[in-house]
Enzyme design. Structure first.
Site, PDB file in Angstrom:
ATOM      1  N   GLY A  19       0.820  -1.204   0.000  1.00  0.00           N
ATOM      2  CA  GLY A  19       0.000   0.000   0.000  1.00  0.00           C
ATOM      3  C   GLY A  19       0.854   1.253   0.000  1.00  0.00           C
ATOM      4  O   GLY A  19       2.079   1.199  -0.124  1.00  0.00           O
ATOM      5  N   ASN A  79       2.084  -0.498  10.541  1.00  0.00           N
ATOM      6  CA  ASN A  79       1.041  -1.519  10.649  1.00  0.00           C
ATOM      7  C   ASN A  79       0.813  -1.973  12.090  1.00  0.00           C
ATOM      8  O   ASN A  79      -0.337  -2.167  12.505  1.00  0.00           O
ATOM      9  CB  ASN A  79       1.401  -2.741   9.803  1.00  0.00           C
ATOM     10  CG  ASN A  79       0.825  -2.703   8.399  1.00  0.00           C
ATOM     11  OD1 ASN A  79       0.970  -3.657   7.653  1.00  0.00           O
ATOM     12  ND2 ASN A  79       0.184  -1.625   8.027  1.00  0.00           N
ATOM     13  N   ASN A  95      -0.446  -9.072   7.750  1.00  0.00           N
ATOM     14  CA  ASN A  95      -1.508  -8.185   7.294  1.00  0.00           C
ATOM     15  C   ASN A  95      -1.539  -8.132   5.777  1.00  0.00           C
ATOM     16  O   ASN A  95      -0.555  -7.749   5.151  1.00  0.00           O
ATOM     17  CB  ASN A  95      -1.294  -6.778   7.870  1.00  0.00           C
ATOM     18  CG  ASN A  95      -2.162  -5.728   7.207  1.00  0.00           C
ATOM     19  OD1 ASN A  95      -1.685  -4.723   6.710  1.00  0.00           O
ATOM     20  ND2 ASN A  95      -3.457  -5.970   7.185  1.00  0.00           N
ATOM     21  N   ARG A 120       1.808   9.136   5.958  1.00  0.00           N
ATOM     22  CA  ARG A 120       1.795   8.262   4.777  1.00  0.00           C
ATOM     23  C   ARG A 120       2.293   9.008   3.535  1.00  0.00           C
ATOM     24  O   ARG A 120       2.993   8.427   2.698  1.00  0.00           O
ATOM     25  CB  ARG A 120       0.378   7.722   4.551  1.00  0.00           C
ATOM     26  CG  ARG A 120      -0.078   6.705   5.583  1.00  0.00           C
ATOM     27  CD  ARG A 120       0.606   5.375   5.369  1.00  0.00           C
ATOM     28  NE  ARG A 120       0.117   4.357   6.276  1.00  0.00           N
ATOM     29  CZ  ARG A 120      -0.151   3.108   5.929  1.00  0.00           C
ATOM     30  NH1 ARG A 120       0.021   2.710   4.676  1.00  0.00           N
ATOM     31  NH2 ARG A 120      -0.564   2.231   6.829  1.00  0.00           N
ATOM     32  N   HIS A 161     -10.289  -2.815   6.221  1.00  0.00           N
ATOM     33  CA  HIS A 161      -9.129  -3.645   5.915  1.00  0.00           C
ATOM     34  C   HIS A 161      -8.117  -3.688   7.058  1.00  0.00           C
ATOM     35  O   HIS A 161      -7.455  -4.697   7.249  1.00  0.00           O
ATOM     36  CB  HIS A 161      -8.461  -3.096   4.653  1.00  0.00           C
ATOM     37  CG  HIS A 161      -7.390  -3.976   4.096  1.00  0.00           C
ATOM     38  ND1 HIS A 161      -7.604  -5.297   3.746  1.00  0.00           N
ATOM     39  CD2 HIS A 161      -6.069  -3.735   3.825  1.00  0.00           C
ATOM     40  CE1 HIS A 161      -6.484  -5.816   3.274  1.00  0.00           C
ATOM     41  NE2 HIS A 161      -5.546  -4.898   3.324  1.00  0.00           N
ATOM     42  N   TRP A 162      -8.014  -2.613   7.808  1.00  0.00           N
ATOM     43  CA  TRP A 162      -7.015  -2.538   8.882  1.00  0.00           C
ATOM     44  C   TRP A 162      -7.596  -3.082  10.184  1.00  0.00           C
ATOM     45  O   TRP A 162      -7.821  -2.359  11.149  1.00  0.00           O
ATOM     46  CB  TRP A 162      -6.559  -1.101   9.069  1.00  0.00           C
ATOM     47  CG  TRP A 162      -5.731  -0.559   7.956  1.00  0.00           C
ATOM     48  CD1 TRP A 162      -5.116  -1.264   6.959  1.00  0.00           C
ATOM     49  CD2 TRP A 162      -5.418   0.817   7.709  1.00  0.00           C
ATOM     50  NE1 TRP A 162      -4.444  -0.423   6.120  1.00  0.00           N
ATOM     51  CE2 TRP A 162      -4.614   0.857   6.553  1.00  0.00           C
ATOM     52  CE3 TRP A 162      -5.751   2.005   8.349  1.00  0.00           C
ATOM     53  CZ2 TRP A 162      -4.127   2.054   6.029  1.00  0.00           C
ATOM     54  CZ3 TRP A 162      -5.274   3.197   7.842  1.00  0.00           C
ATOM     55  CH2 TRP A 162      -4.462   3.217   6.696  1.00  0.00           C
TER      56      TRP A 162
END
Length: 286
Positions: A40, A48, A105, A182, A266-267
């Site tokens: 990602g 993460n 993950n 990010r 998703h996380w």
């Protein structure tokens, strides 16, 4: 679950291997537990798992491995998923870890599965967070993957925000701090190169054509070779890896079980943090 206090500087380590330096975070005592990150925009192992490390370190000797090509460990040639899987074995060999439980993950779960298929004696137990399996009922590529392609083809801050909002059920988790962190990480040349190799439109199409031409079976067709106990965890509202994907691995992996978290994207390890940690610890400590 409060967990022990951990800091980036206090847990950061590195080790030299025959293919460059691997960097990681280490905390806790007990049986070894490897935490494998996903792919990602601006991703890293620390981003993460930093919120989970303290809890797992109360029970395990934890290692958050930074995969090559994501701006932290030294890059190596080859496809990022393949180099990540080989880096796990290099890392374990360098530290003298014969076998370990693993949490992966998304892409990290696929990496863990591939290690378990090819080196079954090295994986004592496996927890995956999304990622593993084929799209059965949902579109392919998924909404999240299409947003990754758009960013890889022409990065922008707005595209990053759209992808981050796709990762979660609760958009309040997409804070300005998380966006900025990010965005800064995504500007690393190696990180951007890896993202393009995985999700850029040209690279993605070439990968699909190469797989079709090779005739090689997809990894998920070999899931029956994963012999270790496996916990598949999923967010019910995952738009990156929709929740039809675990149906096949749940049936093929002999010792698989599945836990789906409601109101979660998703996380899972971030958005359903306490529930995920509780379910995962119960599984790993049996």
């Amino acid at each position: 679950m409060a967990g022990m206090d951990v800091t980036y500087e206090g847990t950061r380590r590195e080790i030299a291997t025959d293919k460059g330096v691997l960097r990681y975070h280490e905390a806790g005592q007990g049986p070894p537990l490897l935490l494998l990150h996903g792919s990602g925009i601006g991703v890293s192992g620390w981003r993460n798992y930093r919120e989970n490390l303290g809890v797992f370190a109360e029970h395990f000797h934890c290692y958050i491995l930074e995969f090559p090509g994501f701006g932290v460990s030294d890059p190596v040639g080859g496809h990022p998923v393949a180099t990540a899987a080989s880096s796990v074995i290099r890392f374990m060999d360098a530290l003298g870890i014969e076998s370990a439980a693993m949490i992966g993950n998304s892409m990290g779960g696929v990496v863990g599965v591939n290690v378990a298929i090819r080196h079954p004696d090295r994986v004592s137990g496996l927890v995956t967070i999304g990622g593993v399996g084929p799209n059965i009922f949902s579109q392919h590529p998924s909404e999240g993957t299409r947003l990754l392609q758009e960013f890889a083809d022409g990065p922008s801050r707005d595209k990053l925000v759209r992808w981050l909002e796709c990762m979660v059920y609760d958009r309040d988790l997409v804070t300005e701090e998380r966006i900025e962190e990010r965005w800064q990480a995504a500007n690393d040349p190696e990180s951007r190169k890896t993202l393009a190799a995985m999700y850029g439109s040209a690279a993605f199409a070439a990968q699909q054509q190469a797989m079709a031409a090779s005739g090689a079976p997809p990894y998920w067709s070999m899931l029956d070779k994963v012999r270790c106990p496996t916990l598949l965890t999923w967010g019910r509202d995952d738009r990156q890896c929709p929740p039809d994907m675990p149906l096949l691995p749940m049936r093929l992996i002999p010792q698989a079980e599945l836990h789906i978290f409601p109101n979660c994207g998703h996380w899972v390890m971030i958005e359903a943090k306490q529930a995920f940690e509780r379910v995962t610890l119960d599984f790993l400590l049996r």
